[in-house]
Design an enzyme around this catalytic site. Structure first.
Site, PDB file in Angstrom:
ATOM      1  N   ASP A   1     -21.044 -12.141  31.984  1.00  0.00           N
ATOM      2  CA  ASP A   1     -20.688 -12.364  33.497  1.00  0.00           C
ATOM      3  C   ASP A   1     -21.062 -10.965  34.049  1.00  0.00           C
ATOM      4  OD1 ASP A   1     -19.655 -12.639  35.949  1.00  0.00           O
ATOM      5  OD2 ASP A   1     -17.850 -13.524  35.324  1.00  0.00           O
TER       6      ASP A   1
ATOM      7  N   GLY B   1     -17.897 -18.499  39.549  1.00  0.00           N
ATOM      8  CA  GLY B   1     -17.304 -18.626  40.789  1.00  0.00           C
ATOM      9  C   GLY B   1     -16.507 -17.147  40.863  1.00  0.00           C
TER      10      GLY B   1
ATOM     11  N   ASP C   1     -12.522 -16.791  28.915  1.00  0.00           N
ATOM     12  CA  ASP C   1     -13.139 -15.936  29.641  1.00  0.00           C
ATOM     13  C   ASP C   1     -12.115 -14.704  29.571  1.00  0.00           C
ATOM     14  OD1 ASP C   1     -14.409 -14.064  31.561  1.00  0.00           O
ATOM     15  OD2 ASP C   1     -14.412 -15.346  33.056  1.00  0.00           O
TER      16      ASP C   1
ATOM     17  N   LYS D   1     -12.407 -23.823  31.131  1.00  0.00           N
ATOM     18  CA  LYS D   1     -12.361 -22.579  30.957  1.00  0.00           C
ATOM     19  C   LYS D   1     -10.875 -21.909  30.932  1.00  0.00           C
ATOM     20  CE  LYS D   1     -14.187 -18.676  33.674  1.00  0.00           C
ATOM     21  NZ  LYS D   1     -15.340 -18.004  34.589  1.00  0.00           N
TER      22      LYS D   1
ATOM     23  N   SER E   1     -11.751 -23.286  35.904  1.00  0.00           N
ATOM     24  CA  SER E   1     -11.276 -21.850  35.549  1.00  0.00           C
ATOM     25  C   SER E   1     -10.009 -21.691  35.803  1.00  0.00           C
ATOM     26  CB  SER E   1     -12.315 -20.729  36.139  1.00  0.00           C
ATOM     27  OG  SER E   1     -11.690 -19.485  35.851  1.00  0.00           O
TER      28      SER E   1
ATOM     29  N   LYS F   1     -23.721 -15.442  38.993  1.00  0.00           N
ATOM     30  CA  LYS F   1     -23.112 -15.528  40.528  1.00  0.00           C
ATOM     31  C   LYS F   1     -24.303 -14.803  41.502  1.00  0.00           C
ATOM     32  CE  LYS F   1     -18.721 -15.244  38.398  1.00  0.00           C
ATOM     33  NZ  LYS F   1     -17.445 -14.091  37.971  1.00  0.00           N
TER      34      LYS F   1
ATOM     35  N   GLU G   1     -16.643 -15.647  27.441  1.00  0.00           N
ATOM     36  CA  GLU G   1     -17.232 -15.193  28.516  1.00  0.00           C
ATOM     37  C   GLU G   1     -16.789 -13.816  28.550  1.00  0.00           C
ATOM     38  OE1 GLU G   1     -16.598 -17.214  31.942  1.00  0.00           O
ATOM     39  OE2 GLU G   1     -17.287 -15.975  33.332  1.00  0.00           O
TER      40      GLU G   1
ATOM     41  N   LYS H   1      -8.744 -18.464  30.888  1.00  0.00           N
ATOM     42  CA  LYS H   1      -8.649 -16.797  30.918  1.00  0.00           C
ATOM     43  C   LYS H   1      -7.857 -16.542  29.577  1.00  0.00           C
ATOM     44  CE  LYS H   1     -10.942 -16.221  34.783  1.00  0.00           C
ATOM     45  NZ  LYS H   1     -12.175 -15.255  34.858  1.00  0.00           N
TER      46      LYS H   1
HETATM   47  O1  OSB Z   1     -14.738 -14.008  35.732  1.00  0.00           O
HETATM   48  O2  OSB Z   1     -15.471 -15.611  36.394  1.00  0.00           O
HETATM   49  C1  OSB Z   1     -14.622 -14.371  36.828  1.00  0.00           C
HETATM   50  C2  OSB Z   1     -12.520 -15.478  39.717  1.00  0.00           C
HETATM   51  C3  OSB Z   1     -12.611 -14.076  40.096  1.00  0.00           C
HETATM   52  C4  OSB Z   1     -13.040 -13.001  39.556  1.00  0.00           C
HETATM   53  C5  OSB Z   1     -13.714 -13.225  38.290  1.00  0.00           C
HETATM   54  C6  OSB Z   1     -13.880 -14.506  37.847  1.00  0.00           C
HETATM   55  C7  OSB Z   1     -13.296 -15.509  38.435  1.00  0.00           C
HETATM   56  C8  OSB Z   1     -13.251 -16.900  38.070  1.00  0.00           C
HETATM   57  C9  OSB Z   1     -12.930 -18.058  39.083  1.00  0.00           C
HETATM   58  O3  OSB Z   1     -13.334 -17.176  36.970  1.00  0.00           O
HETATM   59  C10 OSB Z   1     -13.820 -19.093  39.210  1.00  0.00           C
HETATM   60  C11 OSB Z   1     -13.625 -19.820  40.490  1.00  0.00           C
HETATM   61  O4  OSB Z   1     -12.738 -20.830  40.178  1.00  0.00           O
HETATM   62  O5  OSB Z   1     -14.192 -19.478  41.509  1.00  0.00           O
HETATM   63 MG    MG Z   2     -15.940 -14.566  34.227  1.00  0.00          MG
END
Ligand code: OSB
Ligand code: MG
Length: 369
Positions: free
Chosen positions: A238, A290, A188, A161, A135, A262, A213, A163
């Site tokens: 999510d 994550g 995402d 992925k 991510s 999660k 996402e 953001k």
């Molecule tokens: O939306 O998946 C998410 C991290 C913190 C809060 C929300 C998210 C995330 C990540 C990081 O996308 C995923 C990772 O590398 O742990």
């Molecule tokens: Mg997410």
């Protein structure tokens, strides 16, 4: 299993990278860490809530209060035969799945150790390594993004992925798609859009994303269902999935075609197993999310991701991407996009206590009676 004592800590770890999402920038993590003691064994749990309610509503301070004043006093000194009994003991308290998950997941670890098996076997896993992607936060420029994508694809990660947020979406994704025509790409939004942004989101359909996402509000299902009817790209939920009940409603509404699991967001492993069963019967593919976890949370996530419904690469990448030094002895590192699941009983990782001491901001030891 009688829970004899608990040690709750708040530790702080600096991130190796600046992680920017549509909801803000993270440069460190403030982590609730729980050690549960019983029958000469120790179970570990890690919180994923942040100091501020920017992702979901829970906070470190709120979770610490609940664990210290409410949840731990409820279970200390009690003989709980299994994790389901623990869930039952907390069931009168509404919501707060992340706070409950810290305790539930620590108890799962303790319980797996008591029965002498690795957690993944106790949960019903079917493999000993997990396919993973990365991510990537919002980068300063498109060029930086292309460089970051290339680096992680070269390292073997099986999905990238990115953001996104309004104004940082179509152009950057298109540039990445053109540079890497064969890569598995996802986006995402962390709830940065509204249904009124439909035209903007529809443009993403041409980019062959594996899914997008959580485009809409953090607690929404209905608008996601409306949006999904207009998009050819699958929506992955999510933030909105905080329980098996939410998952059931999401399936019934058609709010998404993919689920991010999660365990910490769902209240723990038990609730995650229920979501897994629902998704299996509805034909919804899962992947392990994550929350920038340190070693304890990362290990828990890996064990759960060995279940058969996790058919897409997860966000559980190498610990060395995030931390100069992790809180556990074991190195949790991916090779060719595969993360091995820690071996041994329970979650299979051990705290580096001297290091944990050094990064502890606050702690409290509580024992039964
Ligand atoms: O939306 O998946 C998410 C991290 C913190 C809060 C929300 C998210 C995330 C990540 C990081 O996308 C995923 C990772 O590398 O742990
Ligand atoms: Mg997410």
């Amino acid at each position: 299993m009688r829970i004899e004592a608990a040690e709750l800590r708040i530790v702080e770890l600096p991130l190796k990278f600046r992680f920017e999402t549509s909801f803000g920038v993270q440069t460190k993590r403030t982590i609730l860490l729980l050690r549960l003691f019983g029958e000469g064994l120790e179970g570990l749990g890690e919180g994923v809530m942040e100091r501020l309610p920017l992702y979901r509503e829970e906070t470190v301070a709120g979770a610490r209060y609940l664990l210290e004043e409410v949840f731990l006093p409820r279970v200390l000194g009690r003989d709980l035969p299994n994790p389901e009994a623990l869930r039952e003991a907390l069931s009168s308290f509404r919501g707060n799945p992340m706070a409950k998950a810290v305790l539930e997941m620590a108890f799962f670890d303790l319980w797996a150790k008591a029965v002498g098996r690795p957690l993944w076997q106790v949960l019903g896993g079917v493999r000993q390594a997990v396919e993973v992607g990365v991510s990537l936060g919002i980068q300063p420029s498109v060029e930086d993004t292309l460089r970051a994508v290339e680096k992680h694809l070269e390292e073997g990660y099986r999905r990238i992925k990115l953001k996104i947020k309004p104004g940082w979406d179509y152009e950057v994704l298109k540039a990445v798609r053109e540079a890497f025509p064969e890569a598995t790409l996802t986006a995402d939004a962390n709830s940065a859009y509204r249904l009124a942004d439909l035209a903007r989101l529809k443009r993403l359909d041409e980019l062959r994303l594996d899914y997008i996402e959580q485009p809409l509000a953090y607690d929404d299902l209905l608008d996601h269902a409306k949006l999904q009817r207009e998009l050819s790209t699958p929506i992955c939920l999510d933030e909105s999935l905080t329980s098996a009940e939410k998952a059931r409603k999401a399936i019934e509404l058609g709010a998404g075609r993919v689920f991010n699991v999660k365990p910490a967001r769902l209240g723990g492993h038990g609730e995650s197993l229920r979501v897994h069963a629902l998704a299996q019967s509805a034909g919804i593919p899962l992947w392990m999310g994550g929350m920038l976890e340190a070693g304890v949370g990362r290990a828990h996530n890996l064990h759960l991701a060995t279940l058969p419904g996790f058919t897409k690469p997860g966000d559980v990448s190498s610990a060395s991407r995030y931390w100069e030094e992790d809180i556990v002895e074991e190195a949790l590192e991916a090779k060719d996009g595969l993360m091995p699941v820690p071996e041994g009983v329970g979650i299979g990782v051990h705290l580096k206590l001297a290091f944990v001491e050094r990064v502890t901001l606050w702690q409290r030891y509580m024992s039964a009676s």
